[in-house]
Each structure stands twice: as C-alpha cells, then as structure tokens.
Enzyme design. Structure first.
Site, PDB file in Angstrom:
ATOM      1  N   GLU A   1       0.902  -0.987   0.177  1.00  0.00           N
ATOM      2  CA  GLU A   1      -0.018   0.005  -0.076  1.00  0.00           C
ATOM      3  C   GLU A   1       0.919   1.338   0.139  1.00  0.00           C
ATOM      4  O   GLU A   1       1.883   1.246   0.665  1.00  0.00           O
ATOM      5  CB  GLU A   1      -0.798  -0.014   1.177  1.00  0.00           C
TER       6      GLU A   1
ATOM      7  N   LYS B   1      -9.850   0.178  -2.121  1.00  0.00           N
ATOM      8  CA  LYS B   1     -10.215  -0.258  -0.793  1.00  0.00           C
ATOM      9  C   LYS B   1     -11.592   0.075  -0.502  1.00  0.00           C
ATOM     10  O   LYS B   1     -12.215   1.263  -0.553  1.00  0.00           O
ATOM     11  CB  LYS B   1      -9.169   0.786   0.155  1.00  0.00           C
TER      12      LYS B   1
ATOM     13  N   CYS C   1      -4.430  -3.013   4.055  1.00  0.00           N
ATOM     14  CA  CYS C   1      -4.399  -2.635   5.262  1.00  0.00           C
ATOM     15  C   CYS C   1      -5.399  -3.264   6.388  1.00  0.00           C
ATOM     16  O   CYS C   1      -5.608  -4.166   6.603  1.00  0.00           O
ATOM     17  CB  CYS C   1      -4.190  -1.039   5.183  1.00  0.00           C
TER      18      CYS C   1
END
Length: 531
Positions: free
Chosen positions: A280, A343, A393
């Site tokens: 990321e 995301k 994440c």
C-alpha cells in the site's frame, strides 16, 4: 398460648452471596486487561487470553449493573490504551484517546452483561463456559460493526497465532476462535465460583478440550500448482525530504528493489517470479496521471518480466477525493484497469472524516483529512498466472471483506499495507490477522508492507521469509494455489449471528430469573410482615 418468634424469611437454595469487594474487583479487572494485552502481539503470550477473560468475569459477577460496567471499562482501558498507542504517532493523542475509550466501552458493556447474567450463572453453573463464549463473540460482533463501520482490533481470536485454538478458524472463523478462548476463560471463572468438588472436574476437562485438543484438528492443505511470488518492501526515507520528495523517494525505493531482484533473477540467484507485490502507498504519486511515475513502474515491470500489484493513491476529478487502490501493472501493456481493487473500508477520522462539521468544532485540523472514496467490489485480481485475493491494510481485520475474495475465486491472499507511520507492534498485530485468515480460508497468504513486517504465511498459520521492521527487503517464495473451501468459508457469518441470537436469548432468560427473584423477595417480605 405459646408465643413464637417470627420465622426468618426463606432463602432460595439458588441464592448466592454478594460480589467480590470492589477494592478487590478493580485490581482483578486491571490484571484482566493486562492479561488480554500481553496475549496479543508483540508479546504473544496467548495462554493469558483465557485468564484475562476469567479475571474480568470474576470481577464483574454478581455486581450491580452500573458497577459491572465500570469494572469492565477499567479492564478495557488497560487493554486498549496501550494496544492502540500506535494510532497517536500520526494522528496525535486526541484520536487515540477517543478510539481507545470507545473500544473500552465495549468491555464495559461486557462487564455489565456478565453482571446481568449472574442469576443464570449461579443457577446453572455449568453454563459459565458457554455463556462467556457467546457473550464475547457478541461483543466483538458489535465492535466490528459500530460506530462508523467498527474497529475489530484486539479480538481474542487475534491473540491465538501460536495456540492450538487457531485451528478452530478453519471450522468457524475468528468468531469460533474467540468463542473457544472465552469459553476457556469461563471454565476458569467457574472454578473460582464453583462449590467445592461440584462440577470442577467437568470444567477442567472442558478447559483442556478448548486449549489443547484443537492441535489434533485436521487442516485442509492447498492442492493446486505452485507459483512464485515476490514481495518488495522498499522502505521509507525518514528525514531531510519535503512531502513531494518523500513520496517520490518511496516509489524510487520500490522500483530500485525490483530492479535489484531482476538482476538476481538474471544471475540465477533467485527464481523468476510469476507476480510481484508492492505494498500500500508504494506509489503515492498517481501513476495513472503522472507520466514519470508510470514510466518508473513500467521499467520495473519490464525488467522483472512479471506483473506488479502496485499500491497507489489515485486522484479523482474532485481534488478533495482520493482512492486507495491496488493496480495490476503488466510488463509491456501497463496498468490493467479491469484488475484494480479500491479499498472498500476506508478508516474513519484517518482516511475520511465522518460528521466533518461537528468534528471541526473539536479541532480545526480535521480538514487535513481528505475524503477517501470506498470501492464497490471485492479485491479479486486475476493475473495470467493466478487469482489473488487482495485486501488493503486494516481491511484484514474484517471477516467479510477477506471472505469475499475467497468466494470470488482467490487462490492466495495478499494484504497490502503501509506501516510507516506506526510501529513494529502494529505491524505484528496485523500479521497475526493474516495468520488467522490463512487458516480460516485454507489459502496461503502474504503481507507486503512499505517498512515491515512483511512475509508469507502457510495454511497452518506458519510464517516464512519474515522481514525486519524499517528496512528494505525482498522475499521470494513458491506459493501453492487453491485448495478446497473450509467449513468457515462456506458458513460465512452464520456462526457469529447464531452466537448473537443465543446471547440475546440468554440475556432474556436472565431477565426472567431476575423478575422472578424480585417477585420472590417481595412475597417473602409480605409473609414476614404477616407473621
């Protein structure tokens, strides 16, 4: 006529003495919160999790509801303030304090619920393990969803990376692991409140079954072919650069490391990868709009001769809106926009600002937080060699987001993350979640971080090629694909929802007992007055 003294009110056989004195209960709650903290990474004393649950339960049992909440909240403060300390590094002390307090409130509610269930636990002592197991699953189910989409950090299941109970994940996911840990704590609590020699042996047997016996549970193994995957951890420069130079340096670091890997492959010292994973934010410069960044990535993909999954921040037509994405960048042809994952669960107050107008009254810095747009589909990335399940994440903490990639066809799992603004403790907490997901879904997995910790994870939760923290590193491994879907994957959210429903039923049962007990007290008082 003989005068008799008034008869004493009849006391039910189920009646129980009062709770522990508060001056003892509060230290027990502190110890309970500390045990729960030390069970989690980076300490990994997994066997303390059941002890922490037991200590909190013993401290809150038979208390009045408000006191039960307070004692549970104390345990939550001891757990969550140090556990989430890393959130203060970038955001400051106020968001850390608000988040930790919100999380601690859930443990306060758990203490309140344990106090509420006291009549049922006293009447049916064999239910201690079951009721505590259900209660902790229900508490985590709520904490995983609210407020603002929830924050599942610190779940009991995430403390069991080295424990036999981790294998339960393949049969019921994180909720079943949490149930087993909390139920083991229920066994310990029952031994404290148990009448001498009554039921103690049963609780000891149940404790062993929950903590040791899972080691014998079989785990499915991937049966497909192997493909070579590389993780590039480029690292992040710390000092001496302005914002734009810092972003460019991060991209350059990942390009340089990939070019170095290409040299190792050409020299025969490394295997040729079928896929390269960058973390990321490896390109905070939007490569779809910045030609220099695009050329850098294209050169790296051409040199390594394999597609690269690039973690990129994408700009939109609105300067205030951004997207956090994983883009498949093929050698020669460039970015494949059809194989891009955005995301789905941006972090509130960090990646977007809910209730911005209200938050502005607290701090004028809220407008520094840009508006990260959420994606609308699971991270199923199809390459020429394999199908990847990508999450970004903190998304690894959410059951449904990971599961959706597997049901969508993922053959391996990948977590792209950026730990540069946190610390090694946060990175290891995240890696523990990756370990659970690999077992839960029977898929080999990996975590790719900008600064570490990165590594590969097998389907038994074993970690391979683990990198250090705050260093540049490249890891290459042959990963086995596919495998049958685990029972946990097939069941999905059903075990968790069943636990929530059973918890609600137990709370209702305790309400009936409490009402009947109050009615019995009033009747006893009336009969005493008649006498």
């Amino acid at each position: 006529m003989t005068l008799r003294p008034p008869a004493a009110p009849q006391v039910s056989a189920a009646a129980a003495p009062g709770p522990l004195r508060l001056r003892l209960a509060v230290p027990l709650a502190v110890l309970g919160g500390l045990a729960l903290l030390l069970a989690l990474p980076p300490y990994d004393l997994w066997w303390l999790s059941p002890a922490g649950v037991a200590l909190v339960a013993v401290a809150t049992h038979r208390r009045r509801l408000r006191a039960g909440f307070g004692v549970g909240f104390v345990a939550g403060v001891v757990l969550f303030f140090p556990l989430l300390n890393w959130t203060s590094f970038a955001a400051g002390w106020l968001p850390w304090a608000l988040l930790a307090t919100a999380e601690a409130t859930y443990l306060g509610l758990t203490g309140l619920a344990t106090a509420w269930l006291s009549p049922l636990l006293d009447r049916r002592r064999f239910l201690w393990p079951v009721l505590l197991g259900l209660l902790w699953v229900a508490q985590e189910a709520a904490r995983d969803r609210a407020p603002f989409g929830g924050f599942p950090w610190g779940r009991l299941a995430f403390s069991q990376g080295d424990a036999p109970a981790l294998r339960f994940a393949a049969y019921g996911g994180a909720p079943l692991v949490t149930f087993a840990v909390a139920a083991a704590g229920g066994c310990l609590a029952a031994l404290v409140w148990q009448r001498p020699s009554r039921g103690a042996l049963g609780h000891l047997v149940a404790l062993a079954a929950l903590t040791v016996a899972p080691a014998a549970l079989p785990l499915p193994a991937p049966a497909g072919p192997t493909k070579v995957v590389a993780i590039v951890q480029g690292n992040v420069p710390r000092l001496g650069l302005d914002f734009n130079a810092q972003r460019r340096a991060v991209l350059d670091n990942h390009v340089k490391a990939t070019l170095g890997l290409a040299g190792e492959v050409e020299a025969g010292r490394q295997k040729q990868p079928d896929l390269v994973i960058w973390p990321e934010n490896s390109s905070d410069i939007d490569p779809l709009q910045n030609q220099d960044a695009a050329q850098e990535i294209a050169a790296a993909a051409a040199a390594i001769g394999a597609p690269i999954l690039v973690g990129a921040v994408l700009r939109t037509d609105n300067p205030a809106d951004i997207k956090n994405a994983g883009i498949l960048w093929n050698p020669g042809t460039g970015p494949d926009l059809a194989q891009t994952y955005v995301k789905q669960h941006p972090v509130p107050f960090a990646e977007y600002m809910p209730l911005r107008s209200i938050a502005r009254l607290v701090s004028d810095k809220v407008d520094l937080v840009r508006n990260m747009l959420a994606g609308d589909h699971p991270g199923v990335i199809r390459t020429s060699a394999l199908t990847l399940g990508d999450v970004i994440c903190f998304e690894v903490a959410y059951d449904g987001i990971v599961r959706d990639t597997v049901t969508g066809g993922a053959q391996i799992l990948a977590v792209q993350t950026n730990n540069a603004t946190f610390n090694a403790a946060e990175a290891r907490q995240q890696l523990a979640m990756v370990r659970l997901r690999a077992v839960e879904h029977g898929r080999e997995a990996l975590m790719a971080s900008t600064v570490g910790v990165s590594g590969f994870v097998g389907t038994a939760g074993d970690v391979h090629e683990e990198s250090g923290f705050n260093e540049a590193s490249v890891m290459v491994r042959a990963m086995r694909l596919d495998g049958s879907r685990t029972l946990a994957t097939r069941l999905g959210v059903r075990p968790e929802m069943a636990a929530v429903a059973l918890t609600a039923a137990a709370l209702a049962w305790a309400f009936v007992l409490r009402r009947n007990r109050r009615a019995g007290v009033h009747l006893g008082e009336a009969k005493a007055e008649e006498r």
